[in-house]
Write an enzyme that holds these catalytic residues in place. Structure first.
Site, mmCIF file in Angstrom:
data_model
loop_
_atom_site.group_PDB
_atom_site.id
_atom_site.type_symbol
_atom_site.label_atom_id
_atom_site.label_comp_id
_atom_site.label_asym_id
_atom_site.label_seq_id
_atom_site.Cartn_x
_atom_site.Cartn_y
_atom_site.Cartn_z
ATOM 1 N N ASP A 1 -10.414 2.404 -3.911
ATOM 2 C CA ASP A 1 -9.386 2.339 -2.726
ATOM 3 C C ASP A 1 -8.416 3.533 -2.889
ATOM 4 O O ASP A 1 -8.850 4.440 -2.987
ATOM 5 C CB ASP A 1 -8.550 0.878 -3.107
ATOM 6 C CG ASP A 1 -7.905 0.246 -1.793
ATOM 7 O OD1 ASP A 1 -7.538 1.048 -1.057
ATOM 8 O OD2 ASP A 1 -8.018 -0.901 -1.586
ATOM 9 N N ASN B 1 -9.565 5.645 2.801
ATOM 10 C CA ASN B 1 -8.851 5.410 1.726
ATOM 11 C C ASN B 1 -8.799 6.647 0.793
ATOM 12 O O ASN B 1 -9.516 7.630 1.120
ATOM 13 C CB ASN B 1 -9.135 4.048 0.912
ATOM 14 C CG ASN B 1 -8.350 2.866 1.252
ATOM 15 O OD1 ASN B 1 -7.342 3.227 1.274
ATOM 16 N ND2 ASN B 1 -9.121 1.698 1.654
ATOM 17 N N GLU C 1 0.743 -1.250 -0.024
ATOM 18 C CA GLU C 1 -0.007 0.029 -0.078
ATOM 19 C C GLU C 1 0.862 1.254 -0.160
ATOM 20 O O GLU C 1 2.264 1.277 0.245
ATOM 21 C CB GLU C 1 -0.975 0.038 1.158
ATOM 22 C CG GLU C 1 -2.134 -0.765 1.089
ATOM 23 C CD GLU C 1 -3.421 -0.062 0.581
ATOM 24 O OE1 GLU C 1 -3.322 0.992 -0.091
ATOM 25 O OE2 GLU C 1 -4.394 -0.559 0.729
#
Length: 290
Positions: free
Chosen positions: A196, A147, A16
């Site tokens: 996301d 997010n 991420e």
């Protein structure tokens, strides 16, 4: 539609928060579940791994060197080798139930970090900001999974997504970064990907990694779908712009919660992909401390 390529021979668990360092021409990212921050310099193929005792949900590079990292128990400063040097604050959520997730910096170099509410029984997550003097403020609540953080070039609009709730929000900010009312900017139907992590390009368009959607998408400032690019994996997690001209998209993906069968079917899950864009992205500032 352009084709995505593999950055290098790497597959993580939950990569991420990709972040490009213009100065060193290097990509950094976190593997949340492996409790690591990674750095990779494409020109030399140098790959560094910084290990931590807790999950690192998100981070930013510091102007003074090292990282500001949002771990499960709180937000910390580290030096250049990843050694923790100072605790900025505790996790304002219950750290047993909510770890930090998405985050990054605004154009003024302030650090934002959102949490993910693991029980998923109500919208118990939040978004906070760390200013240059290390003061931490909770800006927004009523979130299930924070997010999609991105900002307009002038810093007066903040975009966020709530992935489990299939929505992207837009929030006006005043000159001091104080938020006005958050409003729904775009909602997504169930079963075709969830918004996301994200990045902003120099034309004010918002790029979103569509988790469970096999693709990334570019939206105009008005929310119109402009481009979609397919990936050979189901779950992209986030993207950032980088490269010498800031026209390379770096896309993280995950293999979290995938069965052995799916990993065999989609062996590139967890890899980092690159995609050449037709427009440059905004440079992500480093965290500025007073």
């Amino acid at each position: 539609m352009r084709e995505a390529n593999i950055l290098f021979d790497y597959k993580g668990h939950l990569p991420e928060c990709p972040s490009w360092d213009v100065q060193t021409q290097s990509l950094f990212w976190t593997d949340i579940l492996e409790k690591e921050i990674h750095g990779y310099q494409p020109s030399t193929n140098k790959h560094q791994i910084f290990k931590f005792s807790e999950e690192v949900g998100c981070f930013a590079l510091r102007e003074n060197g090292g990282f500001i990292a949002a771990m499960r128990s709180g937000i910390y400063l580290t030096d250049t080798d990843g050694t923790v040097t100072k605790k900025v604050c505790d996790n304002p959520n219950n750290p047993v139930l909510a770890r930090f997730n998405d985050g990054g910096t605004d154009p003024q170099g302030r650090f934002y970090a959102g949490t993910y509410w693991s029980p998923r029984d109500y919208n118990g997550a939040l978004l906070c900001r760390v200013d240059a003097d290390l003061k931490t403020t909770v800006l927004q609540c009523d979130i299930l999974g924070a997010n999609g953080l991105a900002f307009s070039a002038d810093g007066r609009l903040m975009f966020t997504s709530d992935t489990p709730n299939h929505v992207i929000y837009r929030t006006p900010l005043d000159e001091n970064g104080n938020p006005a009312e958050r409003r729904v900017w775009k909602s997504f139907p169930r079963g075709n990907g969830r918004p996301d992590g994200a990045a902003m390009d120099e034309e004010g368009c918002y790029w979103s990694a569509l988790f469970d959607g096999y693709r990334i998408a570019r939206f105009s400032p008005q929310g119109e779908l402009l481009e979609e690019h397919r990936l050979p994996v189901r779950c992209p997690t986030m993207l950032c712009f980088g490269g010498p001209e800031m026209k390379t998209l770096f896309i993280t993906t995950t293999r979290e919660n995938m069965s052995d069968e799916e990993v065999r079917e989609r062996p590139l899950s967890g890899a980092i992909f690159t995609l050449e864009a037709s427009v440059a992205g905004l440079i992500k500032p480093k965290f500025k401390e007073s």
